[in-house]
Motif scaffolding. Structure first.
Motif, short mmCIF file in Angstrom:
data_model
loop_
_atom_site.label_atom_id
_atom_site.label_comp_id
_atom_site.label_asym_id
_atom_site.label_seq_id
_atom_site.Cartn_x
_atom_site.Cartn_y
_atom_site.Cartn_z
N VAL A 237 1.00 -1.43 0.14
CA VAL A 237 -0.21 -0.02 -0.13
C VAL A 237 0.91 0.70 0.05
O VAL A 237 1.84 1.27 0.71
N ILE A 238 0.49 2.01 -1.39
CA ILE A 238 1.89 3.57 -1.05
C ILE A 238 1.00 3.91 -1.11
O ILE A 238 -0.44 4.55 -1.99
N SER B 188 -3.18 10.63 0.39
CA SER B 188 -3.91 10.07 1.02
C SER B 188 -4.95 10.61 1.61
O SER B 188 -6.73 9.79 1.80
N LEU B 189 -5.54 11.92 1.56
CA LEU B 189 -6.67 12.63 2.24
C LEU B 189 -7.31 12.62 0.59
O LEU B 189 -8.89 11.90 0.93
N PHE B 190 -7.32 12.52 -0.38
CA PHE B 190 -7.71 13.05 -1.68
C PHE B 190 -8.27 10.77 -1.62
O PHE B 190 -9.29 11.02 -2.47
N THR B 191 -7.72 10.45 -1.46
CA THR B 191 -8.33 8.75 -1.83
C THR B 191 -8.55 8.32 -0.22
O THR B 191 -9.87 7.41 -0.78
N ALA B 192 -8.66 8.93 0.76
CA ALA B 192 -9.77 8.79 1.48
C ALA B 192 -11.35 9.30 1.40
O ALA B 192 -12.27 8.75 1.50
N ILE B 193 -11.05 10.73 0.70
CA ILE B 193 -12.01 10.61 -0.06
C ILE B 193 -12.65 10.36 -0.70
O ILE B 193 -14.03 10.56 -0.79
N VAL B 194 -12.29 9.67 -1.59
CA VAL B 194 -12.37 9.28 -3.22
C VAL B 194 -13.24 7.62 -2.71
O VAL B 194 -14.55 7.12 -2.55
N LEU C 122 -10.97 2.98 -9.82
CA LEU C 122 -10.89 4.23 -9.65
C LEU C 122 -9.90 4.74 -9.44
O LEU C 122 -9.21 5.93 -9.60
N ILE C 123 -9.18 4.70 -8.08
CA ILE C 123 -7.98 4.53 -7.54
C ILE C 123 -6.54 4.78 -8.57
O ILE C 123 -6.56 6.09 -8.59
N HIS C 124 -6.35 4.15 -9.39
CA HIS C 124 -5.27 3.46 -10.29
C HIS C 124 -6.18 5.00 -11.22
O HIS C 124 -4.56 5.42 -11.86
N LEU C 125 -7.10 5.18 -12.02
CA LEU C 125 -7.32 5.99 -12.79
C LEU C 125 -7.34 7.42 -12.79
O LEU C 125 -6.66 8.63 -12.99
N ILE C 126 -7.53 7.71 -11.10
CA ILE C 126 -7.12 8.83 -10.70
C ILE C 126 -6.06 9.23 -10.14
O ILE C 126 -5.48 10.26 -10.57
N PHE C 127 -5.60 8.33 -9.11
CA PHE C 127 -3.86 8.63 -9.57
C PHE C 127 -3.20 8.03 -9.23
O PHE C 127 -1.78 8.51 -9.21
N GLY C 128 -3.44 7.03 -10.47
CA GLY C 128 -1.93 6.44 -11.20
C GLY C 128 -1.00 5.78 -9.84
O GLY C 128 -1.37 5.08 -9.36
N ASP C 129 -0.06 5.84 -10.26
CA ASP C 129 1.20 5.04 -9.41
C ASP C 129 1.34 6.09 -8.38
O ASP C 129 1.90 5.56 -7.57
N ALA C 130 1.42 7.09 -8.10
CA ALA C 130 0.78 7.87 -6.82
C ALA C 130 0.48 7.17 -5.20
O ALA C 130 1.02 7.07 -4.21
N VAL C 131 -0.49 5.24 -5.60
CA VAL C 131 -0.97 5.53 -4.22
C VAL C 131 -1.75 4.51 -5.23
O VAL C 131 -1.84 3.88 -7.00
N ALA C 132 -1.17 2.81 -4.20
CA ALA C 132 -1.42 1.43 -5.02
C ALA C 132 -2.00 1.28 -3.45
O ALA C 132 -1.83 1.46 -2.39
N LEU C 133 -3.17 0.38 -3.09
CA LEU C 133 -3.84 -0.53 -2.23
C LEU C 133 -3.38 -1.48 -2.94
O LEU C 133 -4.48 -2.46 -1.79
N GLY C 134 -2.75 -2.37 -3.47
CA GLY C 134 -2.09 -3.61 -2.98
C GLY C 134 -3.86 -4.21 -4.37
O GLY C 134 -3.64 -3.48 -4.71
N GLY C 135 -3.58 -5.27 -4.46
CA GLY C 135 -4.20 -6.29 -5.05
C GLY C 135 -6.01 -6.38 -4.22
O GLY C 135 -6.96 -5.67 -3.04
N PHE C 136 -6.46 -7.28 -4.90
CA PHE C 136 -8.16 -7.27 -4.18
C PHE C 136 -7.79 -7.76 -2.91
O PHE C 136 -8.73 -6.92 -2.22
N PHE C 137 -7.51 -8.54 -2.30
CA PHE C 137 -7.03 -9.65 -1.24
C PHE C 137 -7.32 -7.52 0.09
O PHE C 137 -7.71 -8.36 0.94
#
Length: 144
Positions: A35-36, A43-49, A98-113
């Motif tokens: 998780v990056i 991270s704030l904008f990711t939390a809002i999304v 959606l996170i990948h589309l909005i933030f690209g490589d700036a945010v990674a939430l890992g995989g499905f699990f």
């Protein structure tokens, strides 16, 4: 949601939820290498999304459950169950994409699990904080 002066624009619980989500997200990013989040701002904008997507998923889930409970024929029940079964894992894939589309490589939430575990922790933390904020003597946490 109205006040003495008029209509309140934003429920304070939503703001608290975002703060809880950003805290959980940053703690997860610190402890889980997959998780990056590149900065606090992302991270704030990711939390809002995440808040917006999870609210939409909860609304859809509630609507499907209501439809399931009111279904008078077995085909409607089957369709409602299939939609619910697809909604729960599908929402995790929507979050990842959606996170990948909005933030690209700036945010990674890992995989499905990993994102599933993150969402479970987010929802538990949200419920816990709402329980802590509930008025004394209230048996259930504050809900929307």
């Amino acid at each position: 949601m109205s006040t003495a002066r008029g209509i309140r624009r934003l429920d304070p619980l939503h703001v608290v939820d975002v703060f809880v989500y950003v805290t959980v997200l940053n703690l997860t990013a610190q402890w889980v290498p997959q998780v990056i989040t590149e900065s606090f701002t992302t991270s704030l904008f990711t939390a809002i999304v995440l808040k917006l997507v999870l609210e939409a998923v909860l609304w859809l889930k509630k609507a499907v459950l209501t439809r399931l409970k009111s279904a008078s024929t077995w085909p409607r029940r089957v369709v409602s169950i299939v939609v619910l079964v697809l909604l729960l894992p599908g929402s995790k894939l929507v979050v990842l994409e959606l996170i990948h589309l909005i933030f690209g490589d700036a945010v990674a939430l890992g995989g499905f699990f990993l994102v599933t575990a993150l969402i479970i922790v987010l929802m538990l933390a949200r419920r816990g904080v709402r329980w802590l904020l509930a008025p004394r003597g209230a048996s259930a946490p504050i809900t929307d």
